[in-house]
Design a protein around this motif. Sequence first.
Motif, PDB file in Angstrom:
ATOM      1  N   HIS A   1       0.799  -1.226   0.000  1.00  0.00           N
ATOM      2  CA  HIS A   1       0.000   0.000   0.000  1.00  0.00           C
ATOM      3  C   HIS A   1       0.834   1.279   0.000  1.00  0.00           C
ATOM      4  O   HIS A   1       0.274   2.363  -0.146  1.00  0.00           O
ATOM      5  N   SER A   2       2.146   1.171   0.151  1.00  0.00           N
ATOM      6  CA  SER A   2       2.977   2.379   0.202  1.00  0.00           C
ATOM      7  C   SER A   2       3.969   2.492  -0.957  1.00  0.00           C
ATOM      8  O   SER A   2       4.529   3.560  -1.168  1.00  0.00           O
ATOM      9  N   ASP A   3       4.173   1.423  -1.701  1.00  0.00           N
ATOM     10  CA  ASP A   3       5.174   1.409  -2.762  1.00  0.00           C
ATOM     11  C   ASP A   3       4.515   1.000  -4.084  1.00  0.00           C
ATOM     12  O   ASP A   3       4.278  -0.189  -4.324  1.00  0.00           O
ATOM     13  N   PRO A   4       4.201   1.973  -4.951  1.00  0.00           N
ATOM     14  CA  PRO A   4       3.495   1.662  -6.207  1.00  0.00           C
ATOM     15  C   PRO A   4       4.195   0.625  -7.090  1.00  0.00           C
ATOM     16  O   PRO A   4       3.539  -0.261  -7.642  1.00  0.00           O
ATOM     17  N   ALA A   5       5.507   0.709  -7.207  1.00  0.00           N
ATOM     18  CA  ALA A   5       6.229  -0.251  -8.045  1.00  0.00           C
ATOM     19  C   ALA A   5       6.119  -1.663  -7.461  1.00  0.00           C
ATOM     20  O   ALA A   5       5.921  -2.642  -8.195  1.00  0.00           O
ATOM     21  N   PHE A   6       6.227  -1.751  -6.139  1.00  0.00           N
ATOM     22  CA  PHE A   6       6.084  -3.048  -5.483  1.00  0.00           C
ATOM     23  C   PHE A   6       4.676  -3.589  -5.702  1.00  0.00           C
ATOM     24  O   PHE A   6       4.497  -4.770  -6.004  1.00  0.00           O
ATOM     25  N   GLN A   7       3.670  -2.724  -5.548  1.00  0.00           N
ATOM     26  CA  GLN A   7       2.288  -3.150  -5.751  1.00  0.00           C
ATOM     27  C   GLN A   7       2.108  -3.738  -7.147  1.00  0.00           C
ATOM     28  O   GLN A   7       1.542  -4.819  -7.310  1.00  0.00           O
ATOM     29  N   MET A   8       2.601  -3.050  -8.152  1.00  0.00           N
ATOM     30  CA  MET A   8       2.440  -3.530  -9.518  1.00  0.00           C
ATOM     31  C   MET A   8       3.188  -4.849  -9.740  1.00  0.00           C
ATOM     32  O   MET A   8       2.740  -5.682 -10.530  1.00  0.00           O
ATOM     33  N   SER A   9       4.276  -5.057  -9.019  1.00  0.00           N
ATOM     34  CA  SER A   9       5.035  -6.294  -9.176  1.00  0.00           C
ATOM     35  C   SER A   9       4.331  -7.485  -8.534  1.00  0.00           C
ATOM     36  O   SER A   9       4.679  -8.632  -8.808  1.00  0.00           O
ATOM     37  N   ARG A  10       3.335  -7.219  -7.687  1.00  0.00           N
ATOM     38  CA  ARG A  10       2.619  -8.287  -6.987  1.00  0.00           C
ATOM     39  C   ARG A  10       1.216  -8.521  -7.543  1.00  0.00           C
ATOM     40  O   ARG A  10       0.370  -9.119  -6.886  1.00  0.00           O
ATOM     41  N   ILE A  11       1.010  -8.081  -8.785  1.00  0.00           N
ATOM     42  CA  ILE A  11      -0.252  -8.338  -9.488  1.00  0.00           C
ATOM     43  C   ILE A  11       0.100  -8.879 -10.861  1.00  0.00           C
ATOM     44  O   ILE A  11       0.806  -8.221 -11.623  1.00  0.00           O
ATOM     45  N   ASN A  12      -0.374 -10.076 -11.171  1.00  0.00           N
ATOM     46  CA  ASN A  12      -0.172 -10.645 -12.499  1.00  0.00           C
ATOM     47  C   ASN A  12      -1.406 -10.356 -13.346  1.00  0.00           C
ATOM     48  O   ASN A  12      -2.435 -11.002 -13.191  1.00  0.00           O
ATOM     49  N   PHE A  13      -1.297  -9.347 -14.201  1.00  0.00           N
ATOM     50  CA  PHE A  13      -2.423  -8.956 -15.048  1.00  0.00           C
ATOM     51  C   PHE A  13      -2.544  -9.901 -16.224  1.00  0.00           C
ATOM     52  O   PHE A  13      -1.544 -10.413 -16.701  1.00  0.00           O
ATOM     53  N   PRO A  14      -3.770 -10.107 -16.713  1.00  0.00           N
ATOM     54  CA  PRO A  14      -5.027  -9.568 -16.195  1.00  0.00           C
ATOM     55  C   PRO A  14      -5.419 -10.311 -14.925  1.00  0.00           C
ATOM     56  O   PRO A  14      -5.312 -11.518 -14.843  1.00  0.00           O
ATOM     57  N   ILE A  15      -5.855  -9.551 -13.954  1.00  0.00           N
ATOM     58  CA  ILE A  15      -6.223 -10.089 -12.653  1.00  0.00           C
ATOM     59  C   ILE A  15      -7.693 -10.533 -12.690  1.00  0.00           C
ATOM     60  O   ILE A  15      -8.493  -9.965 -13.434  1.00  0.00           O
ATOM     61  N   ARG A  16      -8.029 -11.532 -11.898  1.00  0.00           N
ATOM     62  CA  ARG A  16      -9.431 -11.967 -11.800  1.00  0.00           C
ATOM     63  C   ARG A  16     -10.241 -10.851 -11.164  1.00  0.00           C
ATOM     64  O   ARG A  16      -9.723 -10.062 -10.381  1.00  0.00           O
ATOM     65  N   GLY A  17     -11.524 -10.829 -11.479  1.00  0.00           N
ATOM     66  CA  GLY A  17     -12.409  -9.806 -10.949  1.00  0.00           C
ATOM     67  C   GLY A  17     -12.695  -8.773 -12.020  1.00  0.00           C
ATOM     68  O   GLY A  17     -12.286  -8.915 -13.177  1.00  0.00           O
ATOM     69  N   LYS A  18     -13.388  -7.727 -11.637  1.00  0.00           N
ATOM     70  CA  LYS A  18     -13.792  -6.701 -12.600  1.00  0.00           C
ATOM     71  C   LYS A  18     -13.909  -5.352 -11.913  1.00  0.00           C
ATOM     72  O   LYS A  18     -13.973  -5.258 -10.704  1.00  0.00           O
ATOM     73  N   MET A  19     -14.013  -4.360 -12.758  1.00  0.00           N
ATOM     74  CA  MET A  19     -14.366  -3.017 -12.330  1.00  0.00           C
ATOM     75  C   MET A  19     -15.738  -2.769 -12.972  1.00  0.00           C
ATOM     76  O   MET A  19     -15.864  -2.766 -14.195  1.00  0.00           O
ATOM     77  N   ILE A  20     -16.749  -2.616 -12.140  1.00  0.00           N
ATOM     78  CA  ILE A  20     -18.108  -2.420 -12.644  1.00  0.00           C
ATOM     79  C   ILE A  20     -18.569  -1.033 -12.231  1.00  0.00           C
ATOM     80  O   ILE A  20     -18.645  -0.719 -11.045  1.00  0.00           O
ATOM     81  N   ASP A  21     -18.871  -0.213 -13.232  1.00  0.00           N
ATOM     82  CA  ASP A  21     -19.318   1.163 -12.994  1.00  0.00           C
ATOM     83  C   ASP A  21     -20.582   1.367 -13.818  1.00  0.00           C
ATOM     84  O   ASP A  21     -20.506   1.541 -15.043  1.00  0.00           O
ATOM     85  N   GLY A  22     -21.714   1.302 -13.139  1.00  0.00           N
ATOM     86  CA  GLY A  22     -22.986   1.388 -13.856  1.00  0.00           C
ATOM     87  C   GLY A  22     -23.139   0.187 -14.771  1.00  0.00           C
ATOM     88  O   GLY A  22     -23.055  -0.945 -14.333  1.00  0.00           O
ATOM     89  N   ASP A  23     -23.334   0.448 -16.067  1.00  0.00           N
ATOM     90  CA  ASP A  23     -23.473  -0.641 -17.036  1.00  0.00           C
ATOM     91  C   ASP A  23     -22.131  -1.068 -17.635  1.00  0.00           C
ATOM     92  O   ASP A  23     -22.084  -1.976 -18.453  1.00  0.00           O
ATOM     93  N   ASN A  24     -21.064  -0.393 -17.275  1.00  0.00           N
ATOM     94  CA  ASN A  24     -19.750  -0.698 -17.839  1.00  0.00           C
ATOM     95  C   ASN A  24     -18.997  -1.688 -16.966  1.00  0.00           C
ATOM     96  O   ASN A  24     -18.876  -1.496 -15.761  1.00  0.00           O
ATOM     97  N   GLU A  25     -18.495  -2.741 -17.611  1.00  0.00           N
ATOM     98  CA  GLU A  25     -17.659  -3.726 -16.935  1.00  0.00           C
ATOM     99  C   GLU A  25     -16.317  -3.761 -17.631  1.00  0.00           C
ATOM    100  O   GLU A  25     -16.248  -3.839 -18.851  1.00  0.00           O
ATOM    101  N   LYS A  26     -15.250  -3.688 -16.847  1.00  0.00           N
ATOM    102  CA  LYS A  26     -13.904  -3.746 -17.413  1.00  0.00           C
ATOM    103  C   LYS A  26     -13.073  -4.770 -16.674  1.00  0.00           C
ATOM    104  O   LYS A  26     -13.189  -4.916 -15.455  1.00  0.00           O
ATOM    105  N   THR A  27     -12.233  -5.444 -17.421  1.00  0.00           N
ATOM    106  CA  THR A  27     -11.243  -6.332 -16.831  1.00  0.00           C
ATOM    107  C   THR A  27     -10.061  -5.479 -16.397  1.00  0.00           C
ATOM    108  O   THR A  27      -9.703  -4.520 -17.077  1.00  0.00           O
ATOM    109  N   TRP A  28      -9.468  -5.828 -15.275  1.00  0.00           N
ATOM    110  CA  TRP A  28      -8.317  -5.070 -14.784  1.00  0.00           C
ATOM    111  C   TRP A  28      -7.093  -5.313 -15.661  1.00  0.00           C
ATOM    112  O   TRP A  28      -6.763  -6.447 -15.984  1.00  0.00           O
TER     113      TRP A  28
END
Length: 135
Positions: A43-70
């Motif tokens: 939560h404090s180091d952006p580069a570290f955070q990105m290194s600990r996520i293997n994209f595309p990640i499971r789950g979604k971003m849902i905003d109204g009728d729009n759904e996006k894969t991360w």
Amino acid sequence: MKNKFRCRLFLGIIILSLSSCSVFHKGKKETIEDFDQFYNRFHSDPAFQMSRINFPIRGKMIDGDNEKTWTKSNWALLKVKIYDVDKKKYKVSYKKTEKSFVEKFWLENSGFSSEYIFEVIDNKWMLVYALDVNI
């Protein structure tokens, strides 16, 4: 007599060598990364955070009728730890096991919620699931 002594000495050295090898391998046992240290750095180091996520990640971003894969390009960095979420405003739940951590927070009766799942992969903590809903 000397041959028996040498033979026993040789056998003793071999036995000690073998036993020290097994101790060495036991000592090299890989341990799981400390979760609290990982979570704070995540939560404090952006580069570290990105290194600990293997994209595309499971789950979604849902905003109204729009759904996006991360993806790397639409990922919003996580900066607030679940322990620091305003509990007067949001409902919060989290559960940690030896190899997983699930956190959720939501606004009651609002259509807004978030859920994140961290799991141990190769003895390192990784974010494996993210669901953000705002409907």
